[in-house]
Design a protein around this motif. Sequence first.
Motif, PDB file in Angstrom:
ATOM      1  N   HIS A 113       0.815  -1.214   0.000  1.00  0.00           N
ATOM      2  CA  HIS A 113       0.000   0.000   0.000  1.00  0.00           C
ATOM      3  C   HIS A 113       0.863   1.287   0.000  1.00  0.00           C
ATOM      4  CE1 HIS A 113      -3.619   2.328   0.997  1.00  0.00           C
ATOM      5  NE2 HIS A 113      -2.897   2.967   1.894  1.00  0.00           N
ATOM      6  N   HIS A 117       1.037   4.524  -2.593  1.00  0.00           N
ATOM      7  CA  HIS A 117       0.968   5.969  -2.315  1.00  0.00           C
ATOM      8  C   HIS A 117       2.127   6.708  -3.007  1.00  0.00           C
ATOM      9  CE1 HIS A 117      -2.449   6.715   0.209  1.00  0.00           C
ATOM     10  NE2 HIS A 117      -2.111   5.813   1.114  1.00  0.00           N
ATOM     11  N   SER A 137      -0.193   9.582   6.082  1.00  0.00           N
ATOM     12  CA  SER A 137      -1.597   9.146   5.982  1.00  0.00           C
ATOM     13  C   SER A 137      -2.163   8.877   7.368  1.00  0.00           C
ATOM     14  CB  SER A 137      -1.656   7.885   5.121  1.00  0.00           C
ATOM     15  OG  SER A 137      -1.075   6.813   5.831  1.00  0.00           O
ATOM     16  N   GLY A 138      -3.312   8.185   7.405  1.00  0.00           N
ATOM     17  CA  GLY A 138      -3.928   7.879   8.687  1.00  0.00           C
ATOM     18  C   GLY A 138      -3.127   6.842   9.472  1.00  0.00           C
ATOM     19  N   GLY A 139      -2.402   6.005   8.760  1.00  0.00           N
ATOM     20  CA  GLY A 139      -1.654   4.938   9.431  1.00  0.00           C
ATOM     21  C   GLY A 139      -0.149   5.111   9.381  1.00  0.00           C
ATOM     22  N   GLY A 164      -1.901  11.655  10.286  1.00  0.00           N
ATOM     23  CA  GLY A 164      -3.345  11.653  10.023  1.00  0.00           C
ATOM     24  C   GLY A 164      -4.127  11.196  11.247  1.00  0.00           C
ATOM     25  N   ASP A 168      -6.985  13.127  13.336  1.00  0.00           N
ATOM     26  CA  ASP A 168      -8.276  12.507  13.664  1.00  0.00           C
ATOM     27  C   ASP A 168      -8.545  12.533  15.170  1.00  0.00           C
ATOM     28  OD1 ASP A 168      -8.615  12.001  10.974  1.00  0.00           O
ATOM     29  OD2 ASP A 168      -7.849   9.952  11.076  1.00  0.00           O
ATOM     30  N   PRO A 179     -13.589  11.953   9.268  1.00  0.00           N
ATOM     31  CA  PRO A 179     -12.184  12.069   9.647  1.00  0.00           C
ATOM     32  C   PRO A 179     -11.804  13.509   9.984  1.00  0.00           C
ATOM     33  CG  PRO A 179     -12.360  11.797   7.271  1.00  0.00           C
ATOM     34  CD  PRO A 179     -13.759  11.732   7.826  1.00  0.00           C
ATOM     35  N   GLY A 181      -8.910  15.246   9.730  1.00  0.00           N
ATOM     36  CA  GLY A 181      -8.017  16.054   8.885  1.00  0.00           C
ATOM     37  C   GLY A 181      -8.738  17.112   8.052  1.00  0.00           C
ATOM     38  N   PRO A 182      -9.710  16.698   7.210  1.00  0.00           N
ATOM     39  CA  PRO A 182     -10.385  17.695   6.369  1.00  0.00           C
ATOM     40  C   PRO A 182     -11.140  18.742   7.190  1.00  0.00           C
ATOM     41  CG  PRO A 182     -10.887  15.458   5.637  1.00  0.00           C
ATOM     42  CD  PRO A 182     -10.112  15.324   6.903  1.00  0.00           C
ATOM     43  N   ASN A 185      -8.607  21.179   8.689  1.00  0.00           N
ATOM     44  CA  ASN A 185      -8.103  21.953   7.554  1.00  0.00           C
ATOM     45  C   ASN A 185      -9.067  23.103   7.207  1.00  0.00           C
ATOM     46  OD1 ASN A 185      -6.859  20.927   4.223  1.00  0.00           O
ATOM     47  ND2 ASN A 185      -6.767  22.867   5.273  1.00  0.00           N
ATOM     48  N   GLY A 274      -3.155  10.544   2.471  1.00  0.00           N
ATOM     49  CA  GLY A 274      -4.318  11.385   2.742  1.00  0.00           C
ATOM     50  C   GLY A 274      -4.004  12.775   3.287  1.00  0.00           C
ATOM     51  N   VAL A 275      -3.013  12.870   4.181  1.00  0.00           N
ATOM     52  CA  VAL A 275      -2.691  14.175   4.790  1.00  0.00           C
ATOM     53  C   VAL A 275      -2.110  15.135   3.743  1.00  0.00           C
ATOM     54  CG1 VAL A 275      -1.420  15.317   6.676  1.00  0.00           C
ATOM     55  CG2 VAL A 275      -2.389  13.056   7.035  1.00  0.00           C
ATOM     56  N   ASN A 278      -3.943  18.200   2.577  1.00  0.00           N
ATOM     57  CA  ASN A 278      -4.034  19.407   3.412  1.00  0.00           C
ATOM     58  C   ASN A 278      -3.511  20.634   2.657  1.00  0.00           C
ATOM     59  OD1 ASN A 278      -2.692  21.311   5.579  1.00  0.00           O
ATOM     60  ND2 ASN A 278      -4.311  20.174   6.594  1.00  0.00           N
ATOM     61  N   THR A 305      -5.518  10.415  -1.304  1.00  0.00           N
ATOM     62  CA  THR A 305      -6.259   9.527  -0.408  1.00  0.00           C
ATOM     63  C   THR A 305      -6.309   8.140  -1.051  1.00  0.00           C
ATOM     64  OG1 THR A 305      -8.240  10.404  -1.448  1.00  0.00           O
ATOM     65  CG2 THR A 305      -7.718  11.271   0.716  1.00  0.00           C
ATOM     66  N   ASP A 306      -6.743   7.148  -0.258  1.00  0.00           N
ATOM     67  CA  ASP A 306      -6.697   5.770  -0.753  1.00  0.00           C
ATOM     68  C   ASP A 306      -7.490   5.595  -2.050  1.00  0.00           C
ATOM     69  OD1 ASP A 306      -5.091   5.126   1.307  1.00  0.00           O
ATOM     70  OD2 ASP A 306      -6.586   4.025   2.463  1.00  0.00           O
TER      71      ASP A 306
HETATM   72  O1  KG4 Z   1      -4.159   7.760   2.777  1.00  0.00           O
HETATM   73  P1  KG4 Z   1      -5.467   7.769   3.482  1.00  0.00           P
HETATM   74  O2  KG4 Z   1      -6.708   8.011   2.666  1.00  0.00           O
HETATM   75  O3  KG4 Z   1      -5.698   6.424   4.250  1.00  0.00           O
HETATM   76  C1  KG4 Z   1      -4.663   5.760   4.927  1.00  0.00           C
HETATM   77  O4  KG4 Z   1      -3.881   5.046   4.255  1.00  0.00           O
HETATM   78  O5  KG4 Z   1      -4.586   5.981   6.154  1.00  0.00           O
HETATM   79  O6  KG4 Z   1      -5.357   8.868   4.665  1.00  0.00           O
HETATM   80  C2  KG4 Z   1      -6.413   9.141   5.536  1.00  0.00           C
HETATM   81  C3  KG4 Z   1      -5.958  10.219   6.510  1.00  0.00           C
HETATM   82  C4  KG4 Z   1      -6.966  10.498   7.637  1.00  0.00           C
HETATM   83  O7  KG4 Z   1      -6.288  10.489   8.877  1.00  0.00           O
HETATM   84  C5  KG4 Z   1      -7.478  11.898   7.301  1.00  0.00           C
HETATM   85  O8  KG4 Z   1      -7.842  12.650   8.456  1.00  0.00           O
HETATM   86  C6  KG4 Z   1      -6.277  12.500   6.612  1.00  0.00           C
HETATM   87  O9  KG4 Z   1      -5.770  11.469   5.811  1.00  0.00           O
HETATM   88  N1  KG4 Z   1      -6.633  13.653   5.756  1.00  0.00           N
HETATM   89  C7  KG4 Z   1      -6.236  14.914   6.003  1.00  0.00           C
HETATM   90  C8  KG4 Z   1      -6.847  15.732   5.027  1.00  0.00           C
HETATM   91  N2  KG4 Z   1      -7.588  14.927   4.202  1.00  0.00           N
HETATM   92  C9  KG4 Z   1      -7.439  13.657   4.658  1.00  0.00           C
HETATM   93  N3  KG4 Z   1      -5.429  15.411   6.960  1.00  0.00           N
HETATM   94  C10 KG4 Z   1      -5.235  16.748   6.967  1.00  0.00           C
HETATM   95  N4  KG4 Z   1      -5.791  17.591   6.078  1.00  0.00           N
HETATM   96  C11 KG4 Z   1      -6.597  17.131   5.085  1.00  0.00           C
HETATM   97  N5  KG4 Z   1      -7.140  17.984   4.210  1.00  0.00           N
END
Ligand code: KG4
Length: 342
Positions: A113, A117, A137-139, A164, A168, A179, A181-182, A185, A274-275, A278, A305-306
């Motif tokens: 994964h 990315h 990302s989230g993880g 991320g 959250d 979530p 993050g958005p 933001n 995902g982050v 931002n 994002t995923d």
């Molecule tokens: O890559 P992703 O879609 O899934 C994983 O592989 O984890 O990332 C998801 C993460 C979440 O923690 C979400 O809050 C964060 O990305 N995220 C953001 C924004 N959009 C998504 N964090 C900060 N600002 C954003 N605009």
Amino acid sequence: MKSLILGIETSCDETAASVVDNEKQVLSNIVSSQVDIHSEYGGIVPELASRRHLENIRPVIDSAITEAGVTLNEIDAIAVTIGPGLVGALLVGLSTAKSICYALDKPLIGINHLEGHIFAIFLEEELPFPFVALVVSGGHTDLYLMHELGRIETLGRTRDDAAGECFDKAARMMGLGYPGGPIINKLAHQGDPKKIPFPRPMFSNHSFDFSFSGLKTSIKTWKASNFPAEQISEGQDLYDAAASFQEAVVDVLVSKTFLAAEGNNIKRIVVSGGVACNTRLRERFRREGTEKGIEVHIPRSIFCTDNAAMIAVAAHFKKARNNIDWKIEDLFSLDVSANLKL
Ligand code: KG4
Ligand code: ZN
């Protein structure tokens, strides 16, 4: 000769399928988000994620095939995420991919994964190696030095929470939704990023590792001393907290990534995950890149994002790297791994 890969991604809370050709053209990119079921709990519930993947996987693949204007028989190989991620969720994608490959006699390619990315950027531009890659990302919050195809060096990673995850959890402590993050933001646009001096964990430390759990604790302390017992109501205090928190995370990510590039004499940075959606992070990376003469490449948000297009494009690279007809993973020995590392 034209070749088509169907990518499948189910590592977390998005069921995704995409068809990408060997010229990196995205013929379809279907993402079915599960935010509605998890937001109620303020985070991802693994068992619910697996069940929703089971319901969604066939319609999502059908849509990806239809939208690409092809049939499953015309697909040359299937690429599927095998980790890291939630085991039950990964298994839905892998089992489905195995079944289709077995039934139609197609090669199966297992993809990490995180590699997905990183390679997402190639869906949009040609990019020479080497480059420094930040996956945020989230993880994960990982820094890699991509020397060349197939030679990846890990420079640093988070010692506790991912960035991320920190967004959250901070949002949850502030009484915001999921979530986080958005949402943070969006609120931060109206706030003062200098208002609250939240800590910059491991900022002056010369390691390329990250740590975000202390920052999370400081949000908790700030909330307890400023808004004991009550929900923070929407207004300037909340906007300032969101902007100040976001700035602390962005400061650390930007400074460590540029330090890694400069320390290794690399003139190119890729930011993904995902982050990387931002807006402040994108702006700060771009500005710093211009000032330092280092190229900054960030995919469009739909590829940060995923998604499954990133899995399919990574598979095209895997095929090229192995320099054979198709690197065919053994259909039956291929398995998922929750903690797969690059
Ligand atoms: O890559 P992703 O879609 O899934 C994983 O592989 O984890 O990332 C998801 C993460 C979440 O923690 C979400 O809050 C964060 O990305 N995220 C953001 C924004 N959009 C998504 N964090 C900060 N600002 C954003 N605009
Ligand atoms: Zn991801």
